[in-house]
Design an enzyme around this catalytic site. Structure first.
Site, PDB file in Angstrom:
ATOM      1  N   PRO A 261      51.378  31.751  39.577  1.00  0.00           N
ATOM      2  CA  PRO A 261      51.788  32.273  40.882  1.00  0.00           C
ATOM      3  C   PRO A 261      53.282  32.126  41.143  1.00  0.00           C
ATOM      4  O   PRO A 261      53.907  31.155  40.732  1.00  0.00           O
ATOM      5  CB  PRO A 261      51.001  31.400  41.870  1.00  0.00           C
ATOM      6  N   GLY A 262      53.823  33.111  41.821  1.00  0.00           N
ATOM      7  CA  GLY A 262      55.196  33.042  42.316  1.00  0.00           C
ATOM      8  C   GLY A 262      55.134  33.060  43.833  1.00  0.00           C
ATOM      9  O   GLY A 262      55.305  32.056  44.512  1.00  0.00           O
ATOM     10  N   ARG A 299      63.492  43.462  49.863  1.00  0.00           N
ATOM     11  CA  ARG A 299      62.101  43.915  49.839  1.00  0.00           C
ATOM     12  C   ARG A 299      61.783  45.016  50.862  1.00  0.00           C
ATOM     13  O   ARG A 299      61.093  45.985  50.519  1.00  0.00           O
ATOM     14  CB  ARG A 299      61.136  42.734  49.984  1.00  0.00           C
ATOM     15  N   TYR A 303      60.662  48.169  48.730  1.00  0.00           N
ATOM     16  CA  TYR A 303      59.209  48.412  48.697  1.00  0.00           C
ATOM     17  C   TYR A 303      58.648  48.856  50.039  1.00  0.00           C
ATOM     18  O   TYR A 303      57.437  49.007  50.170  1.00  0.00           O
ATOM     19  CB  TYR A 303      58.459  47.126  48.327  1.00  0.00           C
ATOM     20  N   CYS A 329      77.241  49.185  53.818  1.00  0.00           N
ATOM     21  CA  CYS A 329      77.571  50.579  54.119  1.00  0.00           C
ATOM     22  C   CYS A 329      76.511  51.550  53.622  1.00  0.00           C
ATOM     23  O   CYS A 329      76.763  52.356  52.721  1.00  0.00           O
ATOM     24  CB  CYS A 329      78.921  50.922  53.517  1.00  0.00           C
ATOM     25  N   GLU A 330      75.311  51.433  54.127  1.00  0.00           N
ATOM     26  CA  GLU A 330      74.236  52.389  53.838  1.00  0.00           C
ATOM     27  C   GLU A 330      73.313  52.433  55.048  1.00  0.00           C
ATOM     28  O   GLU A 330      72.979  51.377  55.605  1.00  0.00           O
ATOM     29  CB  GLU A 330      73.405  51.958  52.617  1.00  0.00           C
TER      30      GLU A 330
HETATM   31  N1  LLP Z   1      53.171  36.492  35.823  1.00  0.00           N
HETATM   32  C1  LLP Z   1      53.756  37.612  35.386  1.00  0.00           C
HETATM   33  C2  LLP Z   1      53.642  37.982  33.983  1.00  0.00           C
HETATM   34  C3  LLP Z   1      54.465  38.413  36.296  1.00  0.00           C
HETATM   35  O1  LLP Z   1      55.037  39.532  35.870  1.00  0.00           O
HETATM   36  C4  LLP Z   1      54.571  38.024  37.644  1.00  0.00           C
HETATM   37  C5  LLP Z   1      55.326  38.824  38.608  1.00  0.00           C
HETATM   38  C6  LLP Z   1      53.950  36.842  38.051  1.00  0.00           C
HETATM   39  C7  LLP Z   1      53.246  36.102  37.107  1.00  0.00           C
HETATM   40  C8  LLP Z   1      54.019  36.331  39.461  1.00  0.00           C
HETATM   41  O2  LLP Z   1      53.507  37.206  40.411  1.00  0.00           O
HETATM   42  P1  LLP Z   1      53.343  36.710  41.928  1.00  0.00           P
HETATM   43  O3  LLP Z   1      52.382  35.549  41.937  1.00  0.00           O
HETATM   44  O4  LLP Z   1      54.677  36.291  42.379  1.00  0.00           O
HETATM   45  O5  LLP Z   1      52.835  37.872  42.674  1.00  0.00           O
HETATM   46  N2  LLP Z   1      59.564  41.677  43.265  1.00  0.00           N
HETATM   47  C9  LLP Z   1      58.206  41.947  43.659  1.00  0.00           C
HETATM   48  C10 LLP Z   1      57.215  41.146  42.855  1.00  0.00           C
HETATM   49  C11 LLP Z   1      57.400  41.355  41.379  1.00  0.00           C
HETATM   50  C12 LLP Z   1      56.505  40.509  40.560  1.00  0.00           C
HETATM   51  C13 LLP Z   1      56.881  40.586  39.126  1.00  0.00           C
HETATM   52  N3  LLP Z   1      56.017  39.839  38.293  1.00  0.00           N
HETATM   53  C14 LLP Z   1      58.066  41.680  45.162  1.00  0.00           C
HETATM   54  O6  LLP Z   1      59.035  41.279  45.792  1.00  0.00           O
HETATM   55  O7  LLP Z   1      57.008  41.922  45.725  1.00  0.00           O
END
Ligand code: LLP
Length: 402
Positions: A261-262, A299, A303, A329-330
């Site tokens: 998780p991120g 974001r 998105y 400036c956008e």
């Molecule tokens: N593992 C892999 C192989 C991944 O590519 C990612 C995210 C994660 C784990 C973690 O995913 P999470 O738990 O954070 O959802 N920038 C985008 C999210 C891009 C995620 C890329 N890969 C946003 O701001 O929503």
């Protein structure tokens, strides 16, 4: 963290400022072990979500591993003291040089293409690896963050498993793990289960007799909108456990279960604090102009993501509708469009919530505005402060000292 604490930090360190609550990060990490009561659970933090070193130190001390996606992320995690066996490197479209650089560190490489697998079988017979499959499930909080199904560049197709096994045997490769990642911000609990099942279907003793772990990626969703329900992670965790335990029984070995998780760990731990310097009444819109902008929290613009905003300085103000805009400036430089907020006055401080994941780490210095400072608070104390780069330091960096 409450309004008064955030306001005090804005006053002490100036705006724009990212504030992170270390207690929330720690609580989320520990929660996962409560929700998924499988003894062999391992949580690898997706470092791309937020690479703040103080957050990483906190997670390292909790025992977390790392999901790294570039050689620099691997080198960084090693330098921060994460042991190589707690790091996985999931690259996509990597060069030969990148492969060699990371392979030497002893960190397990997670390969997501037949092409790379074939090269490794020839160049490094006997190597120990993990393989990433496309789970064939489409889910995520935006089309850009779905990583399963036909439209994605990620992973090896499940249909290609026979070919994979042939290459693996030919190169005497040791496949210790299989991996899938379905997407970020998974909207449906069912998607997690289906992806797990699809990966477990090919994770047979016959295909891969040396497995030590299955890695089901990240993607656990957190609410961004005030009316958005939180996923019932207790129910989900129980079912994950049940499925995986049944799988292990069939495989004949208790494998480790990994998640990466991120967002789940850090999104809700962060705020971007920004000061409003200009209120402008256009014909159809009232604009609240801030001292931050989309390169610092991209974001919403990238998105169409929703981030809750509160007016810390005037929470009881009479609600009005605003476009909350930045200083870039956008025209698209908006954190929120037509958002009802308590009356905003010049010099009010706004807090943009859920700014802990994919905000600072996706940031840039477009318009030559440095990224904000960052502060981490834990146990009621400021444990880390990283000041904003000064304009002169930014210019020096760009000019390379010339
Ligand atoms: N593992 C892999 C192989 C991944 O590519 C990612 C995210 C994660 C784990 C973690 O995913 P999470 O738990 O954070 O959802 N920038 C985008 C999210 C891009 C995620 C890329 N890969 C946003 O701001 O929503």
């Amino acid at each position: 963290m409450n309004n008064a604490q955030l306001l005090e930090l804005a006053k002490r360190y100036g705006t724009p400022l990212f504030v992170y609550d270390g207690d929330t990060v720690r609580a989320r990490y520990r929660d996962l072990f409560r929700f998924i009561p499988y003894p062999g659970l391992r949580v690898h933090y997706a470092l791309k979500a937020n690479y703040n070193p103080a957050i990483l130190a906190l997670l390292r001390d909790e025992g977390a591993g790392i999901d790294a996606v570039s050689p620099a992320e691997v080198a960084y995690a090693l330098r921060l003291g994460f042991p190589p066996d707690r790091i996985i490197y999931t690259a996509n479209n990597m060069t030969d040089a990148e492969f060699e650089r990371v392979f030497k560190t002893g960190v397990v490489m997670n390969l997501g293409s037949l092409s790379r697998l074939k090269k490794v079988a020839v160049q490094h017979p006997g190597a120990t690896l993990c393989l990433r499959f496309n789970p064939d499930v489409c889910d995520g909080d935006s089309a850009a963050t779905m990583t399963g199904g036909d439209l994605t560049k990620f992973g090896i197709l499940l249909d290609d498993v026979a070919e994979v096994v042939r290459i693996v045997r030919g190169g005497n490769l040791h496949i210790v793990g299989l991996h899938e990642h379905t997407g970020s911000g998974l909207q449906h609990m069912e998607s997690v289960f289906r992806s797990m099942e699809n990966l477990m279907k090919i994770a047979t003793r016959e295909n891969f007799p040396e497995l030590e772990f299955l890695d089901f990626g990240g993607g656990f969703k957190v609410p961004y909108r005030p009316d958005e329900a939180r996923i019932d992670y207790v129910t989900m965790g129980k079912e994950i456990c049940r499925k995986f335990t049944a799988f292990c029984k069939e495989y004949g070995k208790d494998l480790l279960m990994r998640f990466e998780p991120g967002k789940y760990l850090v999104a809700e731990s962060g705020w971007l604090l920004t000061e409003v310097n200009t209120i402008k009444h256009n014909r159809s819109r009232v604009i609240a102009g801030c001292d931050s902008g989309f390169p610092q929290l991209i974001r919403p613009m990238l998105y169409g993501a929703y981030h809750e905003i509160s007016n810390l300085s005037n929470p009881g103000g009479k609600p009005q509708t605003y476009d909350v805009c930045g200083n870039i400036c956008e025209t698209g430089d908006r954190f929120a469009e037509q958002r009802e907020l308590p009356e905003i006055r010049e010099y009010d401080i706004l807090a943009i919530a859920n700014a802990g994941a994919y905000c600072y780490s996706m940031g840039g210095v477009y318009n030559m505005r440095s990224m904000p400072g960052e502060v981490l608070v834990a146990d009621g104390e400021v444990v880390d402060f990283r000041p904003r780069e000064s304009d002169d330091a930014l210019i020096d960096r760009i000019m390379g000292g010339k």
